[in-house]
Every structure is written in C-alpha cells, then in structure tokens.
Design a protein around this motif. Structure first.
Motif, PDB file in Angstrom:
ATOM      1  N   THR A  84       0.793  -1.229  -0.060  1.00 16.48           N
ATOM      2  CA  THR A  84       0.035  -0.004  -0.010  1.00 16.48           C
ATOM      3  C   THR A  84       0.839   1.136  -0.047  1.00 16.48           C
ATOM      4  O   THR A  84       0.384   2.467  -0.563  1.00 16.48           O
ATOM      5  N   THR A  85       2.108   1.245   0.269  1.00 15.75           N
ATOM      6  CA  THR A  85       2.744   2.292   0.459  1.00 15.75           C
ATOM      7  C   THR A  85       4.158   2.307  -0.263  1.00 15.75           C
ATOM      8  O   THR A  85       5.112   1.684  -0.356  1.00 15.75           O
ATOM      9  N   THR A  86       3.918   3.248  -1.486  1.00 20.05           N
ATOM     10  CA  THR A  86       5.233   3.031  -2.480  1.00 20.05           C
ATOM     11  C   THR A  86       5.550   4.660  -2.995  1.00 20.05           C
ATOM     12  O   THR A  86       4.530   5.470  -2.764  1.00 20.05           O
ATOM     13  N   LEU A  87       6.700   4.581  -3.445  1.00 16.82           N
ATOM     14  CA  LEU A  87       7.175   5.911  -3.939  1.00 16.82           C
ATOM     15  C   LEU A  87       7.651   5.712  -5.365  1.00 16.82           C
ATOM     16  O   LEU A  87       8.534   4.633  -5.589  1.00 16.82           O
ATOM     17  N   SER A  88       7.282   6.437  -6.334  1.00 16.28           N
ATOM     18  CA  SER A  88       8.050   6.466  -7.810  1.00 16.28           C
ATOM     19  C   SER A  88       9.268   7.447  -7.839  1.00 16.28           C
ATOM     20  O   SER A  88       8.772   8.559  -7.434  1.00 16.28           O
ATOM     21  N   TRP A  89      10.148   6.976  -8.188  1.00 10.36           N
ATOM     22  CA  TRP A  89      11.344   8.053  -8.536  1.00 10.36           C
ATOM     23  C   TRP A  89      11.008   8.906  -9.777  1.00 10.36           C
ATOM     24  O   TRP A  89      10.796   8.311 -10.841  1.00 10.36           O
ATOM     25  N   SER A  90      10.930  10.270  -9.558  1.00  7.37           N
ATOM     26  CA  SER A  90      10.754  11.122 -10.632  1.00  7.37           C
ATOM     27  C   SER A  90      12.175  11.718 -11.048  1.00  7.37           C
ATOM     28  O   SER A  90      12.681  12.332 -10.237  1.00  7.37           O
ATOM     29  N   VAL A  91      12.616  11.369 -12.427  1.00 12.05           N
ATOM     30  CA  VAL A  91      13.835  11.793 -12.751  1.00 12.05           C
ATOM     31  C   VAL A  91      13.799  12.242 -14.220  1.00 12.05           C
ATOM     32  O   VAL A  91      13.976  11.351 -15.177  1.00 12.05           O
ATOM     33  N   PRO A  92      13.533  13.362 -14.302  1.00 14.09           N
ATOM     34  CA  PRO A  92      13.612  13.854 -16.057  1.00 14.09           C
ATOM     35  C   PRO A  92      14.814  14.135 -16.544  1.00 14.09           C
ATOM     36  O   PRO A  92      15.707  13.977 -15.908  1.00 14.09           O
ATOM     37  N   TYR A  93      14.757  13.759 -17.949  1.00  7.39           N
ATOM     38  CA  TYR A  93      16.132  13.934 -18.686  1.00  7.39           C
ATOM     39  C   TYR A  93      16.340  15.569 -18.982  1.00  7.39           C
ATOM     40  O   TYR A  93      15.431  16.268 -19.169  1.00  7.39           O
ATOM     41  N   VAL A  94      17.497  15.851 -19.133  1.00  5.49           N
ATOM     42  CA  VAL A  94      18.289  17.180 -19.642  1.00  5.49           C
ATOM     43  C   VAL A  94      18.890  16.721 -20.771  1.00  5.49           C
ATOM     44  O   VAL A  94      19.975  15.880 -20.811  1.00  5.49           O
ATOM     45  N   ASP A  95      18.688  17.253 -22.011  1.00  5.06           N
ATOM     46  CA  ASP A  95      19.510  17.195 -23.242  1.00  5.06           C
ATOM     47  C   ASP A  95      20.868  18.210 -22.996  1.00  5.06           C
ATOM     48  O   ASP A  95      20.527  19.461 -23.149  1.00  5.06           O
ATOM     49  N   VAL A  96      21.622  17.660 -22.581  1.00  9.49           N
ATOM     50  CA  VAL A  96      22.897  18.557 -21.991  1.00  9.49           C
ATOM     51  C   VAL A  96      23.437  19.361 -23.200  1.00  9.49           C
ATOM     52  O   VAL A  96      23.810  20.453 -22.898  1.00  9.49           O
ATOM     53  N   THR A  97      23.578  18.872 -24.501  1.00  9.68           N
ATOM     54  CA  THR A  97      24.263  19.848 -25.283  1.00  9.68           C
ATOM     55  C   THR A  97      23.506  20.511 -26.272  1.00  9.68           C
ATOM     56  O   THR A  97      24.043  21.252 -27.140  1.00  9.68           O
ATOM     57  N   LEU A  98      22.216  20.458 -25.921  1.00 11.91           N
ATOM     58  CA  LEU A  98      21.324  21.393 -26.571  1.00 11.91           C
ATOM     59  C   LEU A  98      21.421  22.866 -26.408  1.00 11.91           C
ATOM     60  O   LEU A  98      21.547  23.263 -25.114  1.00 11.91           O
ATOM     61  N   THR A  99      21.385  23.285 -27.452  1.00 10.22           N
ATOM     62  CA  THR A  99      21.397  25.103 -27.269  1.00 10.22           C
ATOM     63  C   THR A  99      20.102  25.682 -27.703  1.00 10.22           C
ATOM     64  O   THR A  99      19.062  25.013 -28.428  1.00 10.22           O
ATOM     65  N   PRO A 100      19.596  26.410 -26.588  1.00 12.57           N
ATOM     66  CA  PRO A 100      20.092  27.129 -25.428  1.00 12.57           C
ATOM     67  C   PRO A 100      20.141  26.013 -24.149  1.00 12.57           C
ATOM     68  O   PRO A 100      19.615  25.410 -24.058  1.00 12.57           O
ATOM     69  N   THR A 101      21.523  26.265 -23.343  1.00 13.14           N
ATOM     70  CA  THR A 101      21.845  25.235 -22.288  1.00 13.14           C
ATOM     71  C   THR A 101      20.717  25.335 -21.351  1.00 13.14           C
ATOM     72  O   THR A 101      20.298  26.526 -20.942  1.00 13.14           O
ATOM     73  N   PHE A 102      20.167  24.328 -20.823  1.00 17.95           N
ATOM     74  CA  PHE A 102      19.049  24.164 -19.776  1.00 17.95           C
ATOM     75  C   PHE A 102      19.788  24.073 -18.536  1.00 17.95           C
ATOM     76  O   PHE A 102      20.794  23.333 -18.230  1.00 17.95           O
ATOM     77  N   GLN A 103      19.639  25.237 -17.682  1.00 16.17           N
ATOM     78  CA  GLN A 103      20.253  25.324 -16.384  1.00 16.17           C
ATOM     79  C   GLN A 103      19.610  24.396 -15.447  1.00 16.17           C
ATOM     80  O   GLN A 103      18.987  24.960 -14.312  1.00 16.17           O
ATOM     81  N   PHE A 104      20.097  23.378 -15.179  1.00 20.97           N
ATOM     82  CA  PHE A 104      19.381  22.180 -14.552  1.00 20.97           C
ATOM     83  C   PHE A 104      19.607  22.326 -12.870  1.00 20.97           C
ATOM     84  O   PHE A 104      18.994  22.088 -12.215  1.00 20.97           O
TER      85      PHE A 104
END
Length: 555
Positions: A84-104
């Motif tokens: 009954t007790t679960t956690l899902s790991w939320s981990v979005p992707y960042v496209d590292v070399t794409l311009t403009p740079t995403f400041q994660f």
C-alpha cells in the motif's frame, strides 16, 4: 532522443524555428525512443527498498514518510508484504548539449531534485572514449558547458544526477568499443568523474539487436558494479528500451535477457512510452497505449527474472519498471502526450508502485509561444502544447511523496567551505560590476559564486533574489573552487608591437599593447587608456583583440 551542441541529441525531428539543429534526427515510428536514468540496487529475494543515493546511507526500512522531502527514492515496500505504500522515482531528462543550455542546477528553472543527463556516447574519433553527444570530451564539457560545476551546485542544494549513455543518434560505447577492458575503463571514467550512484543505458535503433555489444556492455557494467560495491559505492543500472502497446520487441526482450545473463544487477527496465506509430490503434489514446505498454512490459520482465530463477511479487516487478513519455507533441504526427495524460500516469505510478517516471525532456517543458504557427510543433525546446513552463515536471515531481512537489533549495549549504574573496587575481571569470553591460552567455564571479547571463544584463546583482514574477537575468552555475585561478586572455592577433602611450594621438584602427594584451582604436583618441575591467563596454575607445574565458563567442 537526440542531443547536439546547438543540435539535439534528443529525439525530435526539428521542423520549426527558433532553434535550428544543423542536422535532422528522426525516430522510426515502429518503435518508441528517447533516454533513461537510474536508482539503487537491492536484494532480488527481499522486499524492495531504495537508498538515498547521494549520501549512500543504505537501505530505507518502512520510513517513507521521513524521506518524502527529497530522497533519491524509487520504490519502498513494507516488510510485512503489505502493498500500500510506494514511492515512484521522478527523474526527468536534460538534453545536455542542446542550445540554449538548460540550467538544471538553477532552482528557478528546474523543480526536480534529480535529473538524468543525456547522452554520453562514443567519441567519433575514438570509439572507446566517452563524449557528450560526440561534441565534448569530459574535460571540454567541464570547461565549455561548466558541467562539473553545475552538477556540484545541484548536489550542494540537495539534488543529484544520473548519466544516460546512448540515445538514438550517435553510437553507445559498447557498439564501437570492442575490447571489454577498454569499455569498462570508459564507463568507469564517467562514473568516477561525476561520482555517480546510478547510470542508464539507452539502447535504441539497430543497437537493440546487437547482442555482441550487449554482451560486452553487460560484462563491463557487471565488473564496474563489483568494483563499486567493494568500495562501498554501489552503482545502480537502468536499461532503457523502446516499447509498443504490446510490450517490448523480441529484440528488446533478448537485450534484457543478455544483460541479466551477463551478471548486471539491473535496477530496472525503463520503456520509452512514446512514438508508437502504427503499433497503436488510431482510436487508442496516448495514456491508454502507455498503460497497456507498461503492463505488457511488466509481464515480460517478470518472465525474464523467472528464467534466472528469481520469482518476483507484483510490487517487486513494478519496482523494476520505468516509464518515459515524450511530453507534448511526439515525433509521430497525431500523438500528443497531454498534461491530463501526465496526471493519469502519475496516478498509475502511485497505484502500481512503478519504479520510476521520467520525461523527455526538461528542455521541452514549456509552451512554444507565438513564434510558432498554430499547428503541431515538433521542437527540441518546447512541447507543442498549451502549458505553463515546467508543468509536466511539476506533475511528476510530486511522486516522491504525498506532499507537494519538492523543489531544490536555491541556497548553497556547505559548512566546510571557507568564504571566498572575489579577487580578480584568483577568480576564474571577471568580477561582476553594476555598470558593466553583459551579453547573454557571459560568465562572472560574485560573492564566491559563478553566474551566467541568461540574456542581456546590466545593473542587476546576480546574488539577489528576483522580484516576484520577474525572472533574474542570471543563472547560478556554482561556487568558485579554491583551486581556480584568474582567466588567461587569448590574443586573436599576433602583429601588434607598439605599447600604448598616454601622450600619443591615435587614429581609428591603430593597434597597441597594454599589459601584454592587444587593442585597436575604435575612434581617434589621446590619453584614453584601453580598458582592463571586463567586459569592455562599447563606450570604451579601444576594442580588445583577445578572447576572455567566460565571454560568449562573438561578444
């Protein structure tokens, strides 16, 4: 997915402005595609428990409420086998070399505590050398993209990263590096440089069916996992593969089978719930196709573990499954993953105990704006649907617990770090000045931190919080390290010999030296010394004939 230095290594077919990739990359509509991430290892025979990876404090036992504020958590199962007790790991992707740079690393740009950085691939000139997107070596990414500093900044604020190898475009290291020892070294270089506790292997396209590469990959990762475990720094491994509503392809199943047979302790199998193409009936919605694909993949994973003699209960099966949708407009025309679909996937993840939910990508988590026509928009920098910025990641960020989405702190907390004096002799970039004019991309040092201008900035203190509703023009990249030193200007000409004389009358175009650096007169002047405080403004009489670290190209 596809990633590029101004091109996306992510996986969209770029067909609209404003950011144009030099090359197109498209996904075969018969499969799903993109990238993946990681979490932590666990005992196959025991109820599933995850660890706080960045602090490596061991397994959690029944205390999920205590970590709802931000652990590197995937799934927790009660020891009494209640489900009954679960956690899902939320981990979005960042496209590292794409311009403009995403400041994660910037909390105003990224609500997520953990991000998956994509993609590390084989260097085009050396098949056993890791590179970011085929454009940056690990060292170059540290200097040109400030990647090491930005990772440190995210971690100092309580977050973490995982690195994804592969992607649709370019070659994953196991494809081109045919010596298992060299391949192990390449993976190790990345893991050790970024002190990783989780990695993802995104295997797409023809690589899915390459079982020789799968064997090398499994042997190298298994060796590396044993090394890390012996050192007390376990390494979790996720495998990311395409999926259809009917489940993984036969080649995908064989890839997972080969990975398990090679001795890899898989944290889970992440399926790319996107770009279904002809595999999805036209009348089936994206969320219906996604849930069907996840259920089918879960049964396939259950059977694969049965083959190696491990029987998994339902929660243990689901904890080994990840889902990664492409938010908004997919590559396949007519396939759109909406915010309502994201909310439904969040509910599905909570109900089943899904191990992780990712998204492709944070770079795209914004509306496209008026610059696009009112049609389906395929872009690497926006979703193609009507949304508030970061709406998708905000929806998934709440999977780490029952409370609101946890945002990383914008304050650097490091009790062991001594105060840093903003000294031009030791700071890696120019010291910020209120009167200076900073073009987009310019880097400065202020109060011991490195900042980069998001757009033109003048008179705005980088260290001060932005007013409500008014974003700061500065992105915090991270702290100045005590080992860093003053930047070394690089002259762009070699034929200047005359030393500047305060009594001389100089005509426009005259060239002089001052403090060993060359300048050219913008207009006729006498007694106007070339500037030595950078950046040199347009009102200065002398144009610098040198490049300075921290200034954007062409500034």
């Amino acid at each position: 997915m596809v990633t590029v230095r101004g091109r996306s290594q992510g996986r969209l077919c770029e067909i609209e402005p404003p950011t144009r990739s030099p090359g197109r990359y498209c996904f075969d509509e018969s499969e799903g595609s993109m990238g993946a991430s990681g979490a932590a290892p666990r005992d196959e025979e025991q109820p599933v428990a995850r660890r706080l990876s960045w602090t490596r404090v061991g397994l959690l036992l029944l205390v999920v409420a205590a970590v709802a504020g931000g652990a590197f958590v995937s799934v927790t199962e009660a020891a009494d086998r209640t489900e009954t007790t679960t956690l899902s790991w939320s981990v979005p992707y960042v496209d590292v070399t794409l311009t403009p740079t995403f400041q994660f690393q910037d909390p105003s740009a990224n609500p997520a505590r953990t991000v998956a950085l994509a993609f590390v691939v084989a260097d085009p000139e050396d098949g056993c050398a890791p590179s970011w997107g085929g454009y940056y070596s690990l060292e170059e990414a540290g200097t040109d993209l400030e990647l090491d500093r930005r990772i440190d900044q995210l971690r100092s604020a309580g977050g973490d990263v995982m690195v994804s190898f592969g992607g649709l475009v370019n070659d994953e290291l196991a494809i081109t590096c045919t010596d298992t020892g060299d391949l192990t070294d390449a993976y190790r270089d990345v893991v050790e440089r970024y002190d990783l506790s989780a990695v993802d292997l995104d295997v797409e396209g023809t690589a899915v069916a390459d079982l020789a590469a799968a064997g090398r990959r499994a042997a190298a990762l298994a060796d590396l996992q044993r090394e890390r475990a012996a050192d007390g720094s376990p390494l979790a491994v996720w495998l990311t593969v395409p999926v259809a509503p009917t489940g993984m392809t036969a080649e995908g199943v064989d890839l997972v089978r080969a990975t398990l047979a090679g001795g890899v302790e898989l944290m889970g199998v992440n399926v790319m719930t996107m770009d279904y193409g002809g595999a999805k009936p036209a009348e089936q919605s994206m969320i219906e196709a996604t849930e069907q694909a996840l259920r089918a993949a879960a049964e396939q994973v259950r059977a694969l573990y049965e083959e190696i003699g491990t029987t998994l209960r339902d929660r243990q099966v689901w904890s080994r499954i990840g889902a990664t949708p492409m938010i908004g407009q997919n590559d396949v025309e007519g396939e759109v993953f909406t915010l309502d679909d994201a909310a439904a996937l969040s509910s599905f993840a909570r109900a089943t105990g899904l191990g992780r939910v990712s998204l492709w990508s944070l770079n795209r988590d914004a509306g496209c704006g008026a610059s696009f026509a009112d049609v389906a928009v395929h872009s690497n920098t926006c979703s193609g649907v009507d949304q508030e910025a970061l709406a998708f990641v905000d929806e998934f960020a709440g999977l780490g617990g029952d409370g609101p989405a946890v945002r990383i702190s914008d304050t650097v907390e490091d009790a062991g770090r001594q105060p840093v004096v903003d000294d031009p002799a030791t700071s890696p970039y120019p010291i910020w000045r209120a009167e200076a004019q900073y073009p987009a991309g310019y880097k400065v040092v202020w109060h011991g931190n490195v900042y980069q201008a998001r757009w033109y900035a003048m008179g705005v203190d980088p260290s001060l919080p932005a007013a409500a509703g008014v974003p700061s023009p500065w992105a915090l990249l991270g702290v100045v390290e005590t080992s860093e030193s003053a930047p070394e200007p690089v002259p762009t000409v070699t034929d200047v010999t005359e030393v500047w004389n305060p009594d001389a009358l100089y005509q426009r175009g005259a060239r002089v030296f001052l403090d060993g650096l060359p300048y050219e007169a913008r207009w006729a002047n006498r007694g106007a010394a070339p500037g030595t405080l950078f950046p040199i403004g347009p009102e200065e009489a002398w144009e610098p004939l040198f490049d300075l670290p921290g200034q954007p190209a062409g500034s």
